[in-house]
Design an enzyme around this catalytic site. Structure first.
Site, PDB file in Angstrom:
ATOM      1  N   ASP A  88       9.246   2.959   0.165  1.00 53.15           N
ATOM      2  CA  ASP A  88       8.654   3.590   1.197  1.00 53.15           C
ATOM      3  C   ASP A  88       8.581   3.405   2.491  1.00 53.15           C
ATOM      4  O   ASP A  88       7.922   1.526   3.045  1.00 53.15           O
ATOM      5  CB  ASP A  88       6.735   2.900   0.293  1.00 53.15           C
ATOM      6  CG  ASP A  88       5.639   3.563   0.530  1.00 53.15           C
ATOM      7  OD1 ASP A  88       5.775   4.160   2.371  1.00 53.15           O
ATOM      8  OD2 ASP A  88       4.689   3.642   0.602  1.00 53.15           O
ATOM      9  N   TYR A 107       0.620  -1.018  -0.140  1.00 56.52           N
ATOM     10  CA  TYR A 107       0.174   0.327  -0.126  1.00 56.52           C
ATOM     11  C   TYR A 107       0.552   1.548   0.107  1.00 56.52           C
ATOM     12  O   TYR A 107       2.051   1.510   0.693  1.00 56.52           O
ATOM     13  CB  TYR A 107      -0.507   0.402   1.856  1.00 56.52           C
ATOM     14  CG  TYR A 107      -1.854   1.191   1.615  1.00 56.52           C
ATOM     15  CD1 TYR A 107      -3.049   1.181  -0.078  1.00 56.52           C
ATOM     16  CD2 TYR A 107      -1.298   2.495   2.351  1.00 56.52           C
ATOM     17  CE1 TYR A 107      -3.314   2.665   0.665  1.00 56.52           C
ATOM     18  CE2 TYR A 107      -2.366   3.154   2.280  1.00 56.52           C
ATOM     19  CZ  TYR A 107      -3.504   3.345   1.207  1.00 56.52           C
ATOM     20  OH  TYR A 107      -4.813   4.022   1.003  1.00 56.52           O
ATOM     21  N   LYS A 160       4.430   9.393   9.208  1.00 57.79           N
ATOM     22  CA  LYS A 160       4.021   8.367  10.383  1.00 57.79           C
ATOM     23  C   LYS A 160       4.745   9.240  11.598  1.00 57.79           C
ATOM     24  O   LYS A 160       4.609  10.807  12.083  1.00 57.79           O
ATOM     25  CB  LYS A 160       4.163   7.074  10.152  1.00 57.79           C
ATOM     26  CG  LYS A 160       2.901   6.705   9.461  1.00 57.79           C
ATOM     27  CD  LYS A 160       1.891   5.026   9.942  1.00 57.79           C
ATOM     28  CE  LYS A 160       1.315   4.936   7.822  1.00 57.79           C
ATOM     29  NZ  LYS A 160       0.423   4.504   8.353  1.00 57.79           N
TER      30      LYS A 160
END
Ligand code: PMP
Length: 424
Positions: free
Chosen positions: A239, A144, A267
Site C-alpha cells: 500500500d 491504515y 495522494k
C-alpha cells in the site's frame, strides 16, 4: 493568534457536518482546540480565514510534494477544466498518466485508476481474493488502508487517534478473514500463514508505516514478507498510497528493491486532486472487469482534471535532483529536531524515512503500534498547540507523520527547528 473566524466557521460546520470535518483526522479532538479553516495555500504556507500564515507540515496528508498551488499543476488543471470536466469515457490523459506510473514503477505492469486510496486498497483486496480463490487478508496493527469494512480492525490513522478498535457498523463477517499482527514481526506473519495454510489471499502492508506515526521497516521485514508470501501462495500488496512518489519516484518498491504483486497508489499521484490507482502483475490485473470476473467500476474514475493534475505532478517528480533534495531536507529537519530534543532533555525521538517524519514522545525506538501507543500523547498535545501558536501546522495526532516537500527550503527548515525548540 486570533482565530475567531475559524472558530465561527467550525461552530457553524458542527451543526451540519459531523465534528465539523469531512475526515476525522482533520479534527483537533486528540489535541484539543479548534482547527484553523484555510482559504489559500502557497508553496510551504497555508493562510487561514483570519489571515494567519502557517508553515504547513501536513501537506494534505502527504498528497502534496511540490507545495501548494505549484503553477505547473494549477495551469494543467485550468486548461483541462476549460475542455470539460467529465466525459464518462476514455480520455488521452488516462493513458499518459498510466504510462508515467508504469515508467516509474516496474512492478506496475497494468493499472486501473480510481478516486481514493480507500477504493484502491479495497479493489486490490477483492482482486487478490478473486485471483487466489482464498479469503484471508493479513494486515498489520496500526496500518491504515482506507475505510473499507475489511480493513477496519486495529487500524491506524484516525481510527487509532480516536481510540476505536473496530468501527461500529462493520459486520463481524467482514473482518472474519482479516488477520492482524504486529508490524515488523515476521514470526507472527509466518505463524498466521502456517495456521491458515491455503487460506490467505494476500498480505497488505504500508512498506514504511505512516499511519501510526512514521515507523520504518526493519531491514529484514520487507524481503521477509516477499519470501513468505511467495512460499505460501499469498499475494504481496504494497500500500503505497502514502509512500508512492514520495520515498523515491518508484516509491518504496524502488527504495527497498522489492517487487510486490500488487501496488496501491494515491495522494501524490493526483497532485492534490482525488486520484488513486491499483496495479501490478499483468496476469492479475487481467482478471479485472471487463477482461475478467473481478468487478470494479467508477463514474468519475480517470477524471480528466485529475489526470491532468497527476501528469503535471509526476512531471515535476521526474525532474533531476528532486529526491536527493527531499532526502537532504528530511535529514536537516531530523538533525535540527533531534538536537532540539537533546538540548531540552525531552523524552522524545525523531523517526524519519525520506520526507516523512514523526516526533514520538517516548525515548525508546518505535517499531510497532503497541510501542507507538505507549507514547506520551498529553505532551504531544501540548507540543502541537505550542507549534500552532507559532504558525506551524503539525499533524494533530501522535499517530500521524509530518510531510515535507520541495517548497520547504532553508528558511522554512530554520523556522521549523526554532519553533520546535520553543515547543518542547
Ligand atoms: N492507504 C494508506 C497507506 C493511506 O495512508 C491512506 C490515507 N491516508 C489510505 C490508504 C486511504 O486513502 P484515502 O484517504 O484517499 O481513501
Amino acid at each position: 493568534m486570533n482565530r475567531s473566524r475559524s472558530e465561527a466557521l467550525q461552530r457553524r460546520a458542527e451543526t451540519l457536518i459531523p465534528g465539523g470535518v469531512d475526515s476525522p483526522v482533520r479534527s483537533f479532538r486528540a489535541v484539543g482546540g479548534n482547527p484553523p479553516w484555510f482559504e489559500r495555500g502557497e508553496g510551504a504556507y497555508l493562510f487561514d480565514a483570519d489571515g494567519n500564515r502557517y508553515l504547513d507540515c501536513i501537506a494534505s496528508w502527504g498528497a502534496l510534494l511540490f507545495g501548494h498551488a505549484p503553477p505547473a499543476v494549477t495551469a494543467a488543471i485550468a486548461a483541462a477544466a476549460a475542455r470539460g470536466t467529465s466525459f464518462g469515457a476514455s480520455t488521452p490523459g488516462e493513458l499518459e498518466l498510466a504510462e508515467a506510473v508504469a515508467r516509474a514503477m516496474p512492478a506496475v505492469e497494468m493499472l486501473r485508476f480510481v478516486n481514493s486510496g480507500t477504493e484502491a486498497t479495497m479493489s486490490a483486496a477483492r482482486l487478490a481474493r478473486g485471483c487466489t480463490g482464498r479469503e484471508g487478508i493479513l494486515k498489520f496493527s496500526g496500518g491504515y488502508h482506507g475505510h473499507a469494512d475489511l480493513f477496519l480492525s486495529e487500524a491506524g490513522s484516525g481510527v487509532a487517534t480516536l481510540g476505536i478498535a473496530t468501527s461500529a457498523g462493520v459486520p463481524a463477517g467482514a473482518v472474519l478473514n482479516t488477520h492482524t499482527v504486529a508490524y515488523n514481526d515476521l514470526e507472527a506473519v509466518e505463524r498466521v500463514l502456517v495456521r491458515q495454510r491455503g487460506k490467505m489471499a494476500a498480505i497488505i502492508v504500508e512498506p514504511v508505516a505512516g499511519n501510526m506515526g512514521c515507523v520504518p521497516p526493519t531491514p529484514a521485514f520487507l524481503p521477509g514478507l516477499r519470501e513468505l508470501a511467495t512460499r505460501h501462495g499469498a499475494l504481496l500488496i504494497f500500500d503505497e498510497v502514502m509512500t508512492g512518489f514520495r520515498l523515491a519516484r518508484g516509491g518504496a518498491c524502488e527504495r527497498y528493491g522489492i517487487r510486490p504483486d500488487l501496488v496501491t497508489l494515491g495522494k501524490i499521484l493526483g497532485g492534490g486532486l482525488p486520484v488513486a490507482a491499483y496495479g501490478g502483475r499483468r496476469d492479475l490485473m487481467q482478471q479485472v472487469a471487463p477482461l475478467g470476473p473481478v468487478y470494479q467500476a467508477g463514474t468519475l474514475s480517470g477524471n480528466p482534471l485529475a489526470m491532468a493534475a497527476g501528469i503535471a505532478s509526476l512531471g515535476l517528480a521526474a525532474a533531476a535532483g528532486v529526491y536527493e533534495g527531499l532526502e537532504t531536507c528530511g535529514l536537516e529537519i531530523e538533525r535540527g529536531l533531534t538536537q532540539a530534543i537533546a538540548e531540552a532533555g525531552a523524552a522524545a525521538r525523531v523517526q524519519r524515512v525520506g520526507s516523512m517524519l514523526t516526533v514520538f514522545f517516548r525515548s525508546e525506538p518505535v517499531t510497532n503500534f503497541d510501542e507507538a501507543r505507549a507514547c506520551d500523547t498529553r505532551t504531544f498535545a501540548r507540543f502541537h498547540a505550542r507549534l500552532l501558536e507559532q504558525g506551524v501546522l503539525w499533524p494533530p495526532s501522535q499517530f500521524e507523520a509530518a510531510f515535507f516537500g520541495t517548497a520547504h527550503g532553508a528558511a522554512e527548515i530554520e523556522a521549523l527547528v526554532g519553533a520546535v525548540r520553543s515547543s518542547l
